[in-house]
Scaffold this active site. Sequence first.
Site, PDB file in Angstrom:
ATOM      1  N   GLU A   1       5.664 -10.300  15.209  1.00 48.01           N
ATOM      2  CA  GLU A   1       5.136 -10.792  16.484  1.00 48.01           C
ATOM      3  C   GLU A   1       5.449 -12.293  16.618  1.00 48.01           C
ATOM      4  O   GLU A   1       5.902 -12.751  17.661  1.00 48.01           O
ATOM      5  CB  GLU A   1       3.631 -10.544  16.506  1.00 48.01           C
ATOM      6  CG  GLU A   1       3.032 -10.586  17.885  1.00 48.01           C
ATOM      7  CD  GLU A   1       1.543 -10.283  17.837  1.00 48.01           C
ATOM      8  OE1 GLU A   1       1.056  -9.824  16.790  1.00 48.01           O
ATOM      9  OE2 GLU A   1       0.888 -10.555  18.854  1.00 48.01           O
TER      10      GLU A   1
ATOM     11  N   ARG B   1       0.816  -1.220   0.000  1.00 51.12           N
ATOM     12  CA  ARG B   1       0.000   0.000   0.000  1.00 51.12           C
ATOM     13  C   ARG B   1       0.844   1.262   0.000  1.00 51.12           C
ATOM     14  O   ARG B   1       0.374   2.332  -0.378  1.00 51.12           O
ATOM     15  CB  ARG B   1      -0.995  -0.032   1.177  1.00 51.12           C
ATOM     16  CG  ARG B   1      -2.096  -1.059   0.974  1.00 51.12           C
ATOM     17  CD  ARG B   1      -3.099  -1.016   2.105  1.00 51.12           C
ATOM     18  NE  ARG B   1      -2.506  -1.423   3.359  1.00 51.12           N
ATOM     19  CZ  ARG B   1      -2.515  -2.666   3.848  1.00 51.12           C
ATOM     20  NH1 ARG B   1      -3.117  -3.625   3.177  1.00 51.12           N
ATOM     21  NH2 ARG B   1      -1.947  -2.949   4.990  1.00 51.12           N
TER      22      ARG B   1
HETATM   23  P1  AMP Z   1       4.633  -2.209  11.558  1.00 47.61           P
HETATM   24  O1  AMP Z   1       5.860  -2.832  10.979  1.00 47.61           O
HETATM   25  O2  AMP Z   1       4.169  -2.881  12.799  1.00 47.61           O
HETATM   26  O3  AMP Z   1       4.791  -0.703  11.728  1.00 47.61           O
HETATM   27  O4  AMP Z   1       3.453  -2.454  10.521  1.00 47.61           O
HETATM   28  C1  AMP Z   1       3.305  -1.634   9.408  1.00 47.61           C
HETATM   29  C2  AMP Z   1       2.825  -2.403   8.203  1.00 47.61           C
HETATM   30  O5  AMP Z   1       1.788  -3.336   8.523  1.00 47.61           O
HETATM   31  C3  AMP Z   1       2.257  -1.431   7.179  1.00 47.61           C
HETATM   32  O6  AMP Z   1       2.779  -1.781   5.900  1.00 47.61           O
HETATM   33  C4  AMP Z   1       0.764  -1.612   7.251  1.00 47.61           C
HETATM   34  O7  AMP Z   1       0.212  -1.649   5.970  1.00 47.61           O
HETATM   35  C5  AMP Z   1       0.526  -2.924   7.990  1.00 47.61           C
HETATM   36  N1  AMP Z   1      -0.377  -2.785   9.152  1.00 47.61           N
HETATM   37  C6  AMP Z   1      -0.034  -2.951  10.459  1.00 47.61           C
HETATM   38  N2  AMP Z   1      -1.086  -2.788  11.269  1.00 47.61           N
HETATM   39  C7  AMP Z   1      -2.137  -2.478  10.459  1.00 47.61           C
HETATM   40  C8  AMP Z   1      -3.527  -2.163  10.697  1.00 47.61           C
HETATM   41  N3  AMP Z   1      -4.042  -2.120  11.935  1.00 47.61           N
HETATM   42  N4  AMP Z   1      -4.292  -1.889   9.628  1.00 47.61           N
HETATM   43  C9  AMP Z   1      -3.791  -1.911   8.381  1.00 47.61           C
HETATM   44  N5  AMP Z   1      -2.503  -2.208   8.093  1.00 47.61           N
HETATM   45  C10 AMP Z   1      -1.683  -2.488   9.119  1.00 47.61           C
END
Ligand code: AMP
Length: 174
Positions: A96, A59
Amino acid sequence: MDWVKAKIRNIPDFPKPGILFKDITPLIKCPETFRRITDALHGHYHDEKIDGIVAIESRGFIFGSALAYAMGLPFHIVRKPGKLPPETIDISYDLEYGTDSLEIHTTQIEAGERVLIIDDLLATGGTVKATKELIGKLRGEVAACAFVIELAFLGGRKRLGPTPVFSLAIYEDE
Ligand code: AMP
């Protein structure tokens, strides 16, 4: 920004129980909102010295390509494993449960190039932290990170160190 939040759909328990998924498809379906997002990001960065835009699969590509077009800058993509033909470098990072990795072409970013990283959403920051490391391996510099959505309660911003972070819709809690 409320006009961004108004176009985000919350989907409980997707892709697994306990996750509140932020769906951006209503937002990109609305040409006026999609344009305002691109314009807001462009407005925020147009005075900064940025040489290229790095977007994260998948995205991040939506918003990153529109911004690269608006700013007239090189567009670089960071992809999931096995999607880019060689030569690539990769980086692994912890999820996770388990690990994941990201790849970029070895010749994509010039040494010393100042890039803006963009993704749709900042959650724990693991994905962007890994992307920063990947850019560092190519001796690029990360000027800033931009997101449409930030889940501030997950503390991702802290994991990005001194790199400036700009998000359009910040959620302080779920
Ligand atoms: P992080 O590495 O934990 O910051 O996760 C970021 C990535 O996971 C991004 O590319 C987001 O598109 C996806 N992502 C994580 N949590 C969500 C959520 N609650 N809703 C949509 N996409 C998420």
